[in-house]
Design a protein around this motif. Structure first.
Motif, PDB file in Angstrom:
ATOM      1  N   ARG A   5      -6.219 -35.388  28.897  1.00 55.74           N
ATOM      2  CA  ARG A   5      -4.986 -34.899  29.524  1.00 55.74           C
ATOM      3  C   ARG A   5      -5.347 -34.248  30.925  1.00 55.74           C
ATOM      4  O   ARG A   5      -4.764 -34.840  32.275  1.00 55.74           O
ATOM      5  N   SER A   6      -6.874 -34.074  31.188  1.00 57.50           N
ATOM      6  CA  SER A   6      -7.292 -33.451  32.403  1.00 57.50           C
ATOM      7  C   SER A   6      -7.471 -34.716  33.081  1.00 57.50           C
ATOM      8  O   SER A   6      -6.993 -34.735  34.452  1.00 57.50           O
ATOM      9  N   GLU A   7      -8.041 -35.969  32.684  1.00 54.61           N
ATOM     10  CA  GLU A   7      -8.023 -36.897  33.386  1.00 54.61           C
ATOM     11  C   GLU A   7      -6.623 -37.536  34.090  1.00 54.61           C
ATOM     12  O   GLU A   7      -6.425 -38.065  35.108  1.00 54.61           O
ATOM     13  N   LEU A   8      -5.839 -37.422  33.050  1.00 54.24           N
ATOM     14  CA  LEU A   8      -4.266 -38.024  33.491  1.00 54.24           C
ATOM     15  C   LEU A   8      -3.664 -37.160  34.641  1.00 54.24           C
ATOM     16  O   LEU A   8      -3.174 -37.638  35.614  1.00 54.24           O
ATOM     17  N   ASP A   9      -3.835 -35.872  34.440  1.00 57.75           N
ATOM     18  CA  ASP A   9      -3.515 -34.874  35.494  1.00 57.75           C
ATOM     19  C   ASP A   9      -4.036 -35.075  36.962  1.00 57.75           C
ATOM     20  O   ASP A   9      -3.482 -35.083  37.866  1.00 57.75           O
ATOM     21  N   GLY A  10      -5.523 -35.567  37.097  1.00 56.14           N
ATOM     22  CA  GLY A  10      -6.099 -35.822  38.005  1.00 56.14           C
ATOM     23  C   GLY A  10      -5.682 -37.130  38.556  1.00 56.14           C
ATOM     24  O   GLY A  10      -5.337 -37.288  39.925  1.00 56.14           O
ATOM     25  N   LYS A  11      -5.500 -38.164  37.762  1.00 53.22           N
ATOM     26  CA  LYS A  11      -4.759 -39.427  38.416  1.00 53.22           C
ATOM     27  C   LYS A  11      -3.295 -39.437  38.862  1.00 53.22           C
ATOM     28  O   LYS A  11      -3.095 -39.971  39.882  1.00 53.22           O
ATOM     29  N   HIS A  12      -2.724 -38.488  38.201  1.00 55.86           N
ATOM     30  CA  HIS A  12      -1.091 -38.454  38.830  1.00 55.86           C
ATOM     31  C   HIS A  12      -1.208 -37.584  40.170  1.00 55.86           C
ATOM     32  O   HIS A  12      -0.551 -37.776  41.143  1.00 55.86           O
ATOM     33  N   TYR A  13      -2.205 -36.547  40.206  1.00 57.65           N
ATOM     34  CA  TYR A  13      -2.413 -35.768  41.478  1.00 57.65           C
ATOM     35  C   TYR A  13      -2.653 -36.792  42.759  1.00 57.65           C
ATOM     36  O   TYR A  13      -1.807 -36.912  43.683  1.00 57.65           O
ATOM     37  N   VAL A  14      -3.567 -37.691  42.200  1.00 56.20           N
ATOM     38  CA  VAL A  14      -3.766 -38.701  43.369  1.00 56.20           C
ATOM     39  C   VAL A  14      -3.096 -39.781  43.582  1.00 56.20           C
ATOM     40  O   VAL A  14      -2.596 -40.026  44.891  1.00 56.20           O
ATOM     41  N   GLU A  15      -2.237 -40.191  42.641  1.00 57.40           N
ATOM     42  CA  GLU A  15      -1.139 -41.300  42.670  1.00 57.40           C
ATOM     43  C   GLU A  15       0.220 -40.502  43.505  1.00 57.40           C
ATOM     44  O   GLU A  15       0.494 -40.998  44.485  1.00 57.40           O
TER      45      GLU A  15
ATOM     46  N   ALA B   9       2.440 -36.411  26.547  1.00 55.22           N
ATOM     47  CA  ALA B   9       3.069 -37.637  26.857  1.00 55.22           C
ATOM     48  C   ALA B   9       4.367 -37.404  27.479  1.00 55.22           C
ATOM     49  O   ALA B   9       4.809 -38.343  28.588  1.00 55.22           O
ATOM     50  N   ALA B  10       5.245 -36.468  27.384  1.00 53.54           N
ATOM     51  CA  ALA B  10       6.360 -35.928  27.987  1.00 53.54           C
ATOM     52  C   ALA B  10       6.182 -35.467  29.343  1.00 53.54           C
ATOM     53  O   ALA B  10       7.097 -35.254  30.106  1.00 53.54           O
ATOM     54  N   GLY B  11       4.873 -35.198  29.604  1.00 50.18           N
ATOM     55  CA  GLY B  11       4.746 -34.559  31.065  1.00 50.18           C
ATOM     56  C   GLY B  11       5.012 -32.909  30.821  1.00 50.18           C
ATOM     57  O   GLY B  11       5.066 -32.406  31.846  1.00 50.18           O
ATOM     58  N   ASP B  12       4.923 -32.477  29.771  1.00 45.15           N
ATOM     59  CA  ASP B  12       5.095 -31.009  29.613  1.00 45.15           C
ATOM     60  C   ASP B  12       3.846 -30.287  29.494  1.00 45.15           C
ATOM     61  O   ASP B  12       2.764 -31.050  29.153  1.00 45.15           O
ATOM     62  N   SER B  13       3.826 -28.888  29.883  1.00 45.35           N
ATOM     63  CA  SER B  13       2.350 -28.391  29.786  1.00 45.35           C
ATOM     64  C   SER B  13       2.351 -27.886  28.294  1.00 45.35           C
ATOM     65  O   SER B  13       3.288 -27.576  27.824  1.00 45.35           O
TER      66      SER B  13
END
Length: 70
Positions: free
Chosen positions: A47-57, A21-25
């Motif tokens: 977490r993997s889904e959120l990482d993918g969405k953040h990349y696209v965003e 949630a804090a964006g830490d690894s």
């Protein structure tokens, strides 16, 4: 005894979720129990889904900014 047996893996998963949630690894903790292992894998999938969405965003935002500046 049994309280440690139950709460230790839950504490590990809670800390893992807070780092995400804090964006830490954060590495997926070992839990050892089937139900908690299932929960930990569900958190990792999230977490993997959120990482993918953040990349696209970030990619879309970067390209839009470049096009606006032209």
């Amino acid at each position: 005894g049994w309280i440690y047996w139950l709460l230790n893996p839950v504490t590990k998963l809670t800390n893992h979720a807070r780092h995400i949630a804090a964006g830490d690894s954060s590495y997926l903790p070992e839990t050892g129990r089937a139900e908690l292992r299932t929960l930990s894998h569900a958190l990792e999938d999230m977490r993997s889904e959120l990482d993918g969405k953040h990349y696209v965003e970030n990619y879309v935002h970067s390209n839009c900014s470049k096009n606006i500046q032209r």
